[in-house]
Design a protein around this motif. Sequence first.
Motif, PDB file in Angstrom:
ATOM      1  N   HIS A  86       0.867  -1.176   0.000  1.00 31.68           N
ATOM      2  CA  HIS A  86       0.000   0.000   0.000  1.00 31.68           C
ATOM      3  C   HIS A  86       0.899   1.219   0.000  1.00 31.68           C
ATOM      4  CE1 HIS A  86      -3.080   2.886   0.812  1.00 31.68           C
ATOM      5  NE2 HIS A  86      -4.020   1.958   0.916  1.00 31.68           N
ATOM      6  N   THR A  87       0.898   1.982  -1.077  1.00 31.07           N
ATOM      7  CA  THR A  87       1.814   3.116  -1.201  1.00 31.07           C
ATOM      8  C   THR A  87       1.400   4.305  -0.349  1.00 31.07           C
ATOM      9  OG1 THR A  87       0.644   4.004  -3.141  1.00 31.07           O
ATOM     10  CG2 THR A  87       2.420   2.420  -3.551  1.00 31.07           C
ATOM     11  N   GLY A  88       0.142   4.353   0.078  1.00 31.84           N
ATOM     12  CA  GLY A  88      -0.322   5.392   0.982  1.00 31.84           C
ATOM     13  C   GLY A  88      -0.583   6.729   0.306  1.00 31.84           C
ATOM     14  N   TYR A  89      -0.879   7.722   1.141  1.00 30.13           N
ATOM     15  CA  TYR A  89      -1.142   9.068   0.653  1.00 30.13           C
ATOM     16  C   TYR A  89       0.169   9.813   0.385  1.00 30.13           C
ATOM     17  CZ  TYR A  89      -5.864   8.274   2.433  1.00 30.13           C
ATOM     18  OH  TYR A  89      -7.112   7.761   2.677  1.00 30.13           O
ATOM     19  N   TRP A  90       0.136  10.732  -0.562  1.00 30.58           N
ATOM     20  CA  TRP A  90       1.273  11.610  -0.794  1.00 30.58           C
ATOM     21  C   TRP A  90       1.238  12.723   0.245  1.00 30.58           C
ATOM     22  CZ3 TRP A  90       2.488  12.791  -6.587  1.00 30.58           C
ATOM     23  CH2 TRP A  90       2.458  11.610  -7.335  1.00 30.58           C
ATOM     24  N   SER A  91       2.396  13.335   0.479  1.00 21.75           N
ATOM     25  CA  SER A  91       2.430  14.566   1.275  1.00 21.75           C
ATOM     26  C   SER A  91       2.752  15.700   0.307  1.00 21.75           C
ATOM     27  CB  SER A  91       3.461  14.460   2.408  1.00 21.75           C
ATOM     28  OG  SER A  91       4.719  14.059   1.901  1.00 21.75           O
ATOM     29  N   ALA A  92       3.996  16.178   0.302  1.00 17.61           N
ATOM     30  CA  ALA A  92       4.363  17.223  -0.656  1.00 17.61           C
ATOM     31  C   ALA A  92       4.626  16.641  -2.042  1.00 17.61           C
ATOM     32  CB  ALA A  92       5.602  17.978  -0.169  1.00 17.61           C
ATOM     33  N   GLY A  93       4.752  15.323  -2.113  1.00 22.05           N
ATOM     34  CA  GLY A  93       5.018  14.653  -3.373  1.00 22.05           C
ATOM     35  C   GLY A  93       4.940  13.155  -3.175  1.00 22.05           C
ATOM     36  N   PRO A  94       5.389  12.368  -4.148  1.00 20.98           N
ATOM     37  CA  PRO A  94       5.324  10.914  -4.027  1.00 20.98           C
ATOM     38  C   PRO A  94       6.130  10.419  -2.833  1.00 20.98           C
ATOM     39  CG  PRO A  94       5.879  11.580  -6.279  1.00 20.98           C
ATOM     40  CD  PRO A  94       5.966  12.807  -5.425  1.00 20.98           C
ATOM     41  N   PRO A  95       5.744   9.294  -2.239  1.00 19.45           N
ATOM     42  CA  PRO A  95       6.524   8.735  -1.136  1.00 19.45           C
ATOM     43  C   PRO A  95       7.964   8.485  -1.575  1.00 19.45           C
ATOM     44  CG  PRO A  95       4.400   7.626  -1.314  1.00 19.45           C
ATOM     45  CD  PRO A  95       4.534   8.499  -2.521  1.00 19.45           C
ATOM     46  N   ALA A  96       8.907   8.821  -0.727  1.00 21.47           N
ATOM     47  CA  ALA A  96      10.321   8.676  -1.072  1.00 21.47           C
ATOM     48  C   ALA A  96      10.671   7.218  -1.358  1.00 21.47           C
ATOM     49  CB  ALA A  96      11.183   9.202   0.074  1.00 21.47           C
ATOM     50  N   GLY A  97      11.342   6.989  -2.476  1.00 17.17           N
ATOM     51  CA  GLY A  97      11.814   5.658  -2.813  1.00 17.17           C
ATOM     52  C   GLY A  97      10.762   4.693  -3.307  1.00 17.17           C
ATOM     53  N   ILE A  98       9.547   5.179  -3.543  1.00 12.29           N
ATOM     54  CA  ILE A  98       8.463   4.252  -3.880  1.00 12.29           C
ATOM     55  C   ILE A  98       8.669   3.601  -5.242  1.00 12.29           C
ATOM     56  CG2 ILE A  98       6.966   6.009  -4.913  1.00 12.29           C
ATOM     57  CD1 ILE A  98       5.903   2.988  -2.752  1.00 12.29           C
ATOM     58  N   GLY A  99       9.243   4.329  -6.196  1.00 12.82           N
ATOM     59  CA  GLY A  99       9.475   3.746  -7.510  1.00 12.82           C
ATOM     60  C   GLY A  99      10.394   2.546  -7.444  1.00 12.82           C
ATOM     61  N   GLU A 100      11.471   2.694  -6.695  1.00 12.52           N
ATOM     62  CA  GLU A 100      12.431   1.597  -6.544  1.00 12.52           C
ATOM     63  C   GLU A 100      11.793   0.424  -5.797  1.00 12.52           C
ATOM     64  OE1 GLU A 100      12.871   4.724  -5.783  1.00 12.52           O
ATOM     65  OE2 GLU A 100      14.583   5.439  -6.972  1.00 12.52           O
ATOM     66  N   ALA A 101      10.994   0.737  -4.783  1.00 16.05           N
ATOM     67  CA  ALA A 101      10.340  -0.320  -4.004  1.00 16.05           C
ATOM     68  C   ALA A 101       9.372  -1.119  -4.873  1.00 16.05           C
ATOM     69  CB  ALA A 101       9.596   0.292  -2.819  1.00 16.05           C
ATOM     70  N   ILE A 102       8.655  -0.431  -5.746  1.00 16.87           N
ATOM     71  CA  ILE A 102       7.706  -1.116  -6.623  1.00 16.87           C
ATOM     72  C   ILE A 102       8.437  -1.989  -7.634  1.00 16.87           C
ATOM     73  CG2 ILE A 102       6.037  -0.726  -8.491  1.00 16.87           C
ATOM     74  CD1 ILE A 102       5.037   1.689  -6.827  1.00 16.87           C
ATOM     75  N   ALA A 103       9.534  -1.474  -8.185  1.00 15.51           N
ATOM     76  CA  ALA A 103      10.322  -2.271  -9.132  1.00 15.51           C
ATOM     77  C   ALA A 103      10.848  -3.538  -8.464  1.00 15.51           C
ATOM     78  CB  ALA A 103      11.466  -1.432  -9.683  1.00 15.51           C
ATOM     79  N   ALA A 104      11.319  -3.399  -7.217  1.00 15.19           N
ATOM     80  CA  ALA A 104      11.816  -4.562  -6.481  1.00 15.19           C
ATOM     81  C   ALA A 104      10.687  -5.538  -6.185  1.00 15.19           C
ATOM     82  CB  ALA A 104      12.475  -4.105  -5.183  1.00 15.19           C
ATOM     83  N   ALA A 105       9.516  -4.995  -5.830  1.00 13.10           N
ATOM     84  CA  ALA A 105       8.364  -5.855  -5.535  1.00 13.10           C
ATOM     85  C   ALA A 105       7.961  -6.671  -6.751  1.00 13.10           C
ATOM     86  CB  ALA A 105       7.191  -4.998  -5.067  1.00 13.10           C
ATOM     87  N   ASP A 106       8.024  -6.060  -7.923  1.00  8.16           N
ATOM     88  CA  ASP A 106       7.671  -6.762  -9.148  1.00  8.16           C
ATOM     89  C   ASP A 106       8.609  -7.933  -9.382  1.00  8.16           C
ATOM     90  OD1 ASP A 106       5.848  -6.782 -11.394  1.00  8.16           O
ATOM     91  OD2 ASP A 106       7.531  -6.190 -12.664  1.00  8.16           O
ATOM     92  N   ARG A 107       9.888  -7.739  -9.084  1.00  4.27           N
ATOM     93  CA  ARG A 107      10.873  -8.815  -9.261  1.00  4.27           C
ATOM     94  C   ARG A 107      10.730  -9.890  -8.201  1.00  4.27           C
ATOM     95  NH1 ARG A 107      14.241  -4.220  -9.855  1.00  4.27           N
ATOM     96  NH2 ARG A 107      15.115  -4.599  -7.755  1.00  4.27           N
ATOM     97  N   MET A 108      10.310  -9.491  -6.980  1.00  2.00           N
ATOM     98  CA  MET A 108      10.224 -10.428  -5.859  1.00  2.00           C
ATOM     99  C   MET A 108       8.978 -11.297  -5.907  1.00  2.00           C
ATOM    100  SD  MET A 108      11.392  -7.812  -2.835  1.00  2.00           S
ATOM    101  CE  MET A 108      10.672  -8.837  -1.562  1.00  2.00           C
ATOM    102  N   GLY A 109       8.050 -10.979  -6.773  1.00  8.17           N
ATOM    103  CA  GLY A 109       6.820 -11.758  -6.828  1.00  8.17           C
ATOM    104  C   GLY A 109       5.730 -11.257  -5.908  1.00  8.17           C
ATOM    105  N   VAL A 110       5.845 -10.002  -5.442  1.00 12.89           N
ATOM    106  CA  VAL A 110       4.765  -9.404  -4.642  1.00 12.89           C
ATOM    107  C   VAL A 110       3.497  -9.344  -5.494  1.00 12.89           C
ATOM    108  CG1 VAL A 110       3.994  -7.224  -3.619  1.00 12.89           C
ATOM    109  CG2 VAL A 110       6.271  -8.108  -3.109  1.00 12.89           C
ATOM    110  N   ASP A 111       2.361  -9.588  -4.881  1.00 18.36           N
ATOM    111  CA  ASP A 111       1.108  -9.726  -5.621  1.00 18.36           C
ATOM    112  C   ASP A 111       0.615  -8.443  -6.253  1.00 18.36           C
ATOM    113  OD1 ASP A 111      -1.621 -11.122  -6.196  1.00 18.36           O
ATOM    114  OD2 ASP A 111      -2.177  -9.378  -4.985  1.00 18.36           O
ATOM    115  N   SER A 112       0.659  -7.328  -5.514  1.00 16.15           N
ATOM    116  CA  SER A 112      -0.053  -6.138  -5.987  1.00 16.15           C
ATOM    117  C   SER A 112       0.487  -4.872  -5.342  1.00 16.15           C
ATOM    118  CB  SER A 112      -1.552  -6.265  -5.685  1.00 16.15           C
ATOM    119  OG  SER A 112      -1.770  -6.674  -4.336  1.00 16.15           O
ATOM    120  N   ILE A 113       0.242  -3.728  -6.019  1.00 18.11           N
ATOM    121  CA  ILE A 113       0.512  -2.418  -5.437  1.00 18.11           C
ATOM    122  C   ILE A 113      -0.787  -1.627  -5.462  1.00 18.11           C
ATOM    123  CG2 ILE A 113       2.950  -2.407  -6.068  1.00 18.11           C
ATOM    124  CD1 ILE A 113       2.245  -0.546  -8.381  1.00 18.11           C
ATOM    125  N   TRP A 114      -0.967  -0.786  -4.441  1.00 16.85           N
ATOM    126  CA  TRP A 114      -2.230  -0.075  -4.266  1.00 16.85           C
ATOM    127  C   TRP A 114      -1.961   1.391  -3.970  1.00 16.85           C
ATOM    128  CZ3 TRP A 114      -6.940  -2.972  -4.229  1.00 16.85           C
ATOM    129  CH2 TRP A 114      -6.759  -4.353  -4.338  1.00 16.85           C
TER     130      TRP A 114
END
Length: 344
Positions: free
Chosen positions: A6-34
């Motif tokens: 769950h990426t959560g709400y933004w504050s002043a901008g996107p959550p820090a590091g979220i792009g990298e975390a999502i890319a890693a999740a895709d490789r790790m076999g994580v089911d979904s991003i929200w």
Amino acid sequence: MRIGIHTGYWSAGPPAGIGEAIAAADRMGVDSIWTAEAYGSDAFTPLAWWGASTRNVRLGTAVAQMSARTPTATAMAALTLDHLSGGRAILGLGASGPQVVEGWYGQPYPRPLARTREYVDIVRKVLERGAPVEYDGAFYQLPLRGEGTTGLGKALRSTVHPHRADLPIHLAAEGPKNIALAAEIADGWLPLFYTPRLDHEFRERLAEGFALRSPERSAAADFEISATVPVVVDDDVEKAADAVRPFLALYIGGMGAKSANFHRNAIDRLGYADAADEVQSLYAEGRRAEAVAAVPTALVEDIALVGPREKIAAELQRWEQTAITTLLVQGDATAVRTLAEIMR
């Protein structure tokens, strides 16, 4: 039980590091991003942006607020995302509360359950694309007629053939009636404050809805429950809990009016009414730091996984025995990686 992010709400901008975390999740076999939306960033644009660099994770809105868009506009966004992602979209919908609905979106809030039922009906009609969409409900009329209209409205059918006519629709729900409604009309439920301790009660609410479920809907056995669960890995339990307390204090004291805070009501049902009274009072007085400090560690540990890896691994066994099908991690890359390693 699967893992999502769950990426959560933004504050002043996107959550820090979220792009990298999502890319890693895709490789790790994580089911979904929200993604989430309230009165800042929207839920669909980040999914399209981040989803473009992934190939495997499903892409869910948790949640797209119904008052932000007409039912047909929401259906258009969902079917477009589903095409672009190759059938990975999940449409998570929520009613929000009167402060946001009437204050930000300028829409009426009363009778949210009945409004939700009509909304989902129309979205399904668009996705099924069986005929031009016509609807004569208490809240939505297509085509729109009557005073203030031209009378020229025409029943229309989507020009785009949906990638999946059965694109899954999930409902965010906290109250007993809303949970039952999700089981009756949706393909999944998005709980916010889930606790294994009350799993039997959640199952009872779902069973009430399943008893009314139309045979046209997906099988109840395939119903998904994707619960947002804060996860903080730290050798110091109190320090880990401190990372979750502001989230709980905000929902107890800062979301909604004192007379209409559905998140606060959910916390009461967990058995923390007295503590919630204190948090809400402190928050209303502007004493935010004290409100955060007043959130009991027991409450944090009820709805979150916090502490050393060994503690999280032991407590995770209780979560795996619940009705939850996907645990949506609200946390950093370390939290996601830790859970993925434990659950291998």
